[in-house]
Design a protein around this motif. Structure first.
Motif, PDB file in Angstrom:
ATOM      1  N   ASP A 300      -5.887   9.480 -10.376  1.00 57.92           N
ATOM      2  CA  ASP A 300      -5.267   8.006 -10.522  1.00 57.92           C
ATOM      3  C   ASP A 300      -5.021   6.543  -9.856  1.00 57.92           C
ATOM      4  O   ASP A 300      -5.835   6.957  -8.807  1.00 57.92           O
ATOM      5  CB  ASP A 300      -4.082   8.283 -10.500  1.00 57.92           C
ATOM      6  CG  ASP A 300      -2.702   8.617  -9.279  1.00 57.92           C
ATOM      7  OD1 ASP A 300      -2.996   7.213  -8.892  1.00 57.92           O
ATOM      8  OD2 ASP A 300      -2.024   9.257  -8.957  1.00 57.92           O
ATOM      9  N   ASP A 301      -5.156   5.452 -10.310  1.00 61.48           N
ATOM     10  CA  ASP A 301      -5.755   4.426 -10.014  1.00 61.48           C
ATOM     11  C   ASP A 301      -3.967   3.429  -9.335  1.00 61.48           C
ATOM     12  O   ASP A 301      -3.300   2.451  -8.936  1.00 61.48           O
ATOM     13  CB  ASP A 301      -5.774   3.570 -11.394  1.00 61.48           C
ATOM     14  CG  ASP A 301      -7.355   3.544 -11.636  1.00 61.48           C
ATOM     15  OD1 ASP A 301      -7.839   4.822 -10.416  1.00 61.48           O
ATOM     16  OD2 ASP A 301      -7.537   3.405 -12.495  1.00 61.48           O
ATOM     17  N   ASP A 306      -0.191   8.259   0.667  1.00 65.64           N
ATOM     18  CA  ASP A 306       0.374   7.617   1.582  1.00 65.64           C
ATOM     19  C   ASP A 306       2.226   6.947   1.011  1.00 65.64           C
ATOM     20  O   ASP A 306       2.506   6.492   1.835  1.00 65.64           O
ATOM     21  CB  ASP A 306      -0.129   6.886   2.544  1.00 65.64           C
ATOM     22  CG  ASP A 306      -0.820   7.688   3.037  1.00 65.64           C
ATOM     23  OD1 ASP A 306      -1.673   9.180   2.908  1.00 65.64           O
ATOM     24  OD2 ASP A 306      -2.331   7.124   3.436  1.00 65.64           O
ATOM     25  N   SER A 307       1.522   6.653  -0.111  1.00 71.23           N
ATOM     26  CA  SER A 307       2.861   5.818  -0.268  1.00 71.23           C
ATOM     27  C   SER A 307       4.030   6.570  -1.784  1.00 71.23           C
ATOM     28  O   SER A 307       4.926   5.617  -1.587  1.00 71.23           O
ATOM     29  CB  SER A 307       2.262   4.134  -0.849  1.00 71.23           C
ATOM     30  OG  SER A 307       1.144   3.521  -0.204  1.00 71.23           O
ATOM     31  N   HIS A 340     -11.223   6.722  -2.799  1.00 74.43           N
ATOM     32  CA  HIS A 340     -10.570   6.544  -3.987  1.00 74.43           C
ATOM     33  C   HIS A 340      -9.710   5.014  -3.610  1.00 74.43           C
ATOM     34  O   HIS A 340      -8.298   5.554  -3.215  1.00 74.43           O
ATOM     35  CB  HIS A 340     -10.238   7.783  -4.557  1.00 74.43           C
ATOM     36  CG  HIS A 340     -10.067   7.022  -6.349  1.00 74.43           C
ATOM     37  ND1 HIS A 340     -10.879   7.007  -7.267  1.00 74.43           N
ATOM     38  CD2 HIS A 340      -8.266   6.906  -6.996  1.00 74.43           C
ATOM     39  CE1 HIS A 340     -10.121   7.148  -8.551  1.00 74.43           C
ATOM     40  NE2 HIS A 340      -8.882   6.875  -7.935  1.00 74.43           N
ATOM     41  N   ALA A 341      -9.111   4.826  -4.712  1.00 82.91           N
ATOM     42  CA  ALA A 341      -8.130   3.380  -4.483  1.00 82.91           C
ATOM     43  C   ALA A 341      -6.978   3.975  -4.457  1.00 82.91           C
ATOM     44  O   ALA A 341      -5.979   3.768  -3.790  1.00 82.91           O
ATOM     45  CB  ALA A 341      -8.292   2.145  -5.462  1.00 82.91           C
ATOM     46  N   GLY A 342      -6.400   4.364  -5.420  1.00 82.13           N
ATOM     47  CA  GLY A 342      -5.849   5.418  -5.440  1.00 82.13           C
ATOM     48  C   GLY A 342      -5.288   6.894  -5.605  1.00 82.13           C
ATOM     49  O   GLY A 342      -5.462   6.793  -3.942  1.00 82.13           O
ATOM     50  N   THR A 343      -5.159   7.550  -5.677  1.00 79.41           N
ATOM     51  CA  THR A 343      -4.646   9.177  -5.782  1.00 79.41           C
ATOM     52  C   THR A 343      -6.121   9.496  -6.216  1.00 79.41           C
ATOM     53  O   THR A 343      -5.785   9.926  -7.642  1.00 79.41           O
ATOM     54  CB  THR A 343      -4.242  10.004  -5.746  1.00 79.41           C
ATOM     55  OG1 THR A 343      -2.583   9.171  -4.530  1.00 79.41           O
ATOM     56  CG2 THR A 343      -3.807  11.506  -5.034  1.00 79.41           C
ATOM     57  N   ARG A 344      -7.239  10.455  -6.090  1.00 78.76           N
ATOM     58  CA  ARG A 344      -7.580  11.734  -6.115  1.00 78.76           C
ATOM     59  C   ARG A 344      -8.148  12.873  -4.942  1.00 78.76           C
ATOM     60  O   ARG A 344      -8.758  13.245  -4.627  1.00 78.76           O
ATOM     61  CB  ARG A 344      -8.872  10.748  -6.505  1.00 78.76           C
ATOM     62  CG  ARG A 344      -9.858  12.333  -7.545  1.00 78.76           C
ATOM     63  CD  ARG A 344     -11.125  10.537  -7.415  1.00 78.76           C
ATOM     64  NE  ARG A 344     -12.129  11.985  -8.194  1.00 78.76           N
ATOM     65  CZ  ARG A 344     -13.470  12.704  -8.073  1.00 78.76           C
ATOM     66  NH1 ARG A 344     -13.784  11.926  -6.714  1.00 78.76           N
ATOM     67  NH2 ARG A 344     -14.418  13.320  -8.383  1.00 78.76           N
ATOM     68  N   ILE A 345      -7.562  14.026  -5.721  1.00 80.94           N
ATOM     69  CA  ILE A 345      -7.613  15.259  -4.779  1.00 80.94           C
ATOM     70  C   ILE A 345      -8.782  16.116  -5.709  1.00 80.94           C
ATOM     71  O   ILE A 345      -8.372  15.705  -7.761  1.00 80.94           O
ATOM     72  CB  ILE A 345      -6.620  15.843  -5.399  1.00 80.94           C
ATOM     73  CG1 ILE A 345      -4.491  15.283  -5.167  1.00 80.94           C
ATOM     74  CG2 ILE A 345      -6.876  17.497  -5.089  1.00 80.94           C
ATOM     75  CD1 ILE A 345      -5.287  14.929  -3.885  1.00 80.94           C
TER      76      ILE A 345
END
Length: 362
Positions: A300-301, A306-307, A340-345
């Motif tokens: 996702d972006d 962490d947030s 990745h700027a957002g989260t990428r698993i």
């Protein structure tokens, strides 16, 4: 238990030779009957009870080769030893091609009778071997037919089981959905929605198996596409502008498909709930091959891992534990793409799992 002696039908217009044959073969355990012509021999053959035939070539009316041709048209005809006074090898070749079991040259004194004994014994053994071979082949074909029928019945039963299991799980998922919608507590609603997604992920596998050509495998691209449709419907109350799938048509066993579906359900729903705070955003699911491994990613972006999660009071950590458990079943390596700027698993796992802890080995 005594066995009746084999019956030889000697077809020859020479009565004197017929008596010599009857005398010689009766001594070695044969019952000999004589037919003086081809037509008479065919009539006697129709009555049954003949085990082997000795057939002369030259006879008035219907000759030996014509008689042989008619005998070969009879179902389960006894073996024929072709007998002639001619030294012409072409007759022998013609007789053998027409179906005779053996061929020998006779003489007027009856010296050929011992050779006839050897020939008819060989013809009987050959016929017995052929019968045994035919019976064995028939039993093999019958066994194959029985196996094919049992396999078809088993496949129908398995499809029916998968159909019923899939329907039952879908009913459970629908009940959870109704319960979630009727709940006024956010944490209860979230827990029920999560449970519904997990049940739906398993139900989708059984629905795939019910309609699949192969009950031992699931096409992951089709399965994930249907699963994401379910997730879109279950996330109606959340802001989700785009949920996309890019997947190769990879076949995998049903047990591991369930694990993959549950992982996708957990990570997608986690992104739906926590990635975007005040707006909707994209969530991308990808599945691709890398040699003997498969790579699954959910990205996702949004605000980044962490947030969210531990700082959100709605997060119980259950999803993370479920993902870890399913990843262990897949023998998957779970990584976070820090670029990745957002989260990428990202999960990497073998196409087939052979380890002692794998689902296929259980």
């Amino acid at each position: 238990m005594t066995h009746a002696p084999p019956t030889l039908l000697y077809i020859d217009d020479d009565d004197a030779l017929a008596r010599l044959v009857a005398r010689g073969l009766s001594r070695v355990g044969f019952k000999v009957e004589h037919a003086p012509s081809g037509s008479e021999g065919l009539k006697r053959l129709e009555q049954g009870g003949i085990d082997v035939i000795a057939l002369d070539q030259y006879m008035p009316g219907v000759d030996g080769l014509e008689t042989l041709g008619r005998i070969m048209q009879i179902a389960n005809a006894p073996p024929v030893v072709f007998v002639t006074a001619s030294q012409d090898s072409k007759i022998a070749v013609t007789a053998l091609k027409a179906g005779a079991a053996d061929y020998l040259v006779k003489d007027a004194r009856g010296d050929f009778v011992p050779l006839l004994h050897v020939a008819v014994e060989g013809a009987l053994r050959q016929a017995e071997l052929q019968r045994a071979r035919n019976e064995a082949e028939a039993e093999v074909h019958a066994s194959r037919d029985r196996y094919a029928a049992l396999a078809a019945e088993r496949e129908v039963l398995l499809r029916e089981v998968n159909h019923r299991v899939g329907n039952s799980l879908q009913i459970i998922a629908s009940l959870l959905h109704l319960q979630a919608n009727s709940s006024t507590q956010d944490d209860v609603k979230a827990a029920l929605t999560n449970a519904m997604g997990r049940v739906a992920a398993v139900a989708q596998v059984h629905r795939r198996l019910y309609t699949s050509h192969d009950l031992n495998s699931v096409l992951l691209n089709q399965y994930l596409d249907a699963l994401l449709d379910d997730l879109r419907r279950s996330a109606e109350g959340n802001r989700m502008s785009r949920l996309t799938l890019k997947a190769e048509p990879v076949e995998i066993d049903p047990d591991r498909a369930v694990a993959i579906g549950i992982i996708v359900n957990e990570l997608v729903m986690n992104a739906v709930k926590y990635a975007y705070i005040d707006c909707a955003g994209p969530i991308d699911v990808e599945l691709q091959s890398e040699g003997e491994a498969l790579v699954l990613s959910i990205a996702d972006d949004g605000v980044g891992l962490d947030s969210r999660g531990s700082s959100d009071p709605r997060s119980t950590g259950m999803g993370q534990r479920i993902v870890s458990a399913m990843a262990a079943k897949l023998e998957a390596k779970v990584e976070r793409d820090t670029r990745h700027a957002g989260t990428r698993i990202v999960l990497r796992f073998p196409r087939t799992t052979l380890g002692p802890g794998s689902m296929a080995a259980k």
